[in-house]
Scaffold this motif. Structure first.
Motif: not given
Length: 385
Positions: A161, A164, A168, A272, A275, A293, A325-326
């Motif tokens: 996390q 990720s 972002n 996210n 993405f 996310m 992530e989604d």
């Protein structure tokens, strides 16, 4: 005439001695902290960390980087020595209020160094414990992992996390400005941090749009015993609103005379947008707010404070993490177990030997990427300057 010559020689000798003493005093004053009056130059310190590791992949078609190679024509490299980090940090204490810091990672030259290498580059101004300012490239405080350098964390690496949310723009190295401080209220200290950053990651000439990301963190209690952190952020990316939020808890419990357990856990959720903008237009079926996310990790670390010669402690940790992530579109859930045993030497992990596993489990595999269930073994040696 001979007497005058002797007197003149003596005067010249005394004058040269006094001048040499004065010069020596000026040189000493240049490098010595003067408590009676402010000086321009105080102190420059050089620190660093070196991490080397040996990695083995126990999954047939996954290499040492975790990349999935189904039906590969060439041999898949499943064991290798590597240099993980070779960091150097220079910090200059300009005055009692101003300081500057630069951190570079020379190991980034092993691959494509574009957008890498330089990690920290900022100037800080300290008014007092309650009010401080930083401007430049730094890690904005948006969770527990932003508060620790990677060489003293209780696992082999930061969480999924963290990386990720970093990509972002909420965590990791970003360019912007921050205000932070601590209010020491008896046994319940309160710390805060407010940051505004470009949000397009490190080593960028300019922002890639006119939007900015604003984050705030409030932490209650000392981490040595028990502390709770609240994190929130909002902003705009390419004229679309984004947000992030999180909650974390950290504490230490004394078990026996030389035994204790340190616990860290953290939950985050947010937009996210990387993405979202990475998808082709035909696949963006919903507005950006639907691309979320989120995840949670739990990291207990049992420590035995041995203090035997140079060996200071033996530690065992296991981090479990759930990350998606989604969240709203049947995303590919990643669950990671990371057990590790560590031998710590000298003060503050001046030397460290780590043996651990990274056990990843994905719902679905994607060829040519790191999205694949796999098992990696890592032996890492660390030295801090």
């Amino acid at each position: 005439m001979h007497i005058y010559t002797l007197l003149l020689s003596g005067v010249i000798g005394i004058s040269c001695s006094l001048q040499a003493i004065a010069q020596e005093k000026n040189i000493q004053e240049l490098f010595t902290k003067d408590t009676t009056k402010p000086s321009f130059f105080k102190k420059v310190t050089l620190t660093g960390v070196f991490q080397a590791r040996y990695t083995i992949s126990f999954t047939q078609d996954v290499d040492v980087t975790g990349t999935y190679h189904p039906n590969a024509a060439d041999e898949v490299v499943r064991n290798s020595f590597s240099i993980r980090r070779a960091r150097l940090q220079v910090k200059a204490q300009i005055s009692d209020r101003f300081s500057a810091s630069t951190l570079i990672n020379l190991a980034e030259f092993n691959g494509d160094p574009k957008g890498k290498v330089l990690e920290n580059a900022f100037i800080s101004y300290r008014w007092n414990d309650k009010l401080n300012f930083t401007i430049g490239q730094f890690r904005p405080s948006f969770g527990l992992e932003d508060l620790y350098p990677v060489d003293i964390i209780k696992s082999l690496d930061f969480s999924n996390q963290y990386y990720s949310f970093g990509s972002n723009g909420w965590q990791s190295f970003q360019i912007g400005a921050s205000m932070f401080g601590t209010f020491k209220n008896g046994k319940l200290p309160v710390s805060y941090a407010i940051s505004v950053v470009n949000g397009n990651n490190r080593n960028q000439v300019t922002d890639d749009d006119n939007g900015k990301l604003a984050t705030a963190r409030l932490e209650l209690g000392p981490k040595e015993t028990f502390a709770v952190g609240l994190n929130g952020g909002f902003g705009s990316v390419k004229k679309r609103g984004v947000y992030a939020a999180g909650l974390d808890v950290a504490g230490t419990i004394k078990l026996f005379d030389k035994w204790d357990i340190q616990i860290q856990t953290e939950y985050k959720r947010g937009t996210n947008h990387r993405f979202f903008y990475g998808l082709p237009d035909s696949l963006r079926t919903d507005p950006i707010r639907r691309y979320q996310m989120g995840g949670i990790y739990f990291l207990p670390n049992i420590r035995y404070n041995i203090n035997y010669h140079k060996l200071t402690s033996i530690e065992f940790s296991v981090r479990y993490e759930y990350f998606n992530e989604d969240l709203d579109h049947n995303g590919n859930v990643r669950q990671t177990w990371m057990p590790m045993i560590s031998l710590a030497f000298l003060k503050d992990y001046g030397g460290r030997i780590q043996l651990g596993m990274q056990l990843d489990n994905y719902d679905r595999s994607v060829a040519g990427t790191k999205t694949k269930s796999s098992n990696l073994f890592v032996a890492q040696v660390q030295c801090r300057l």
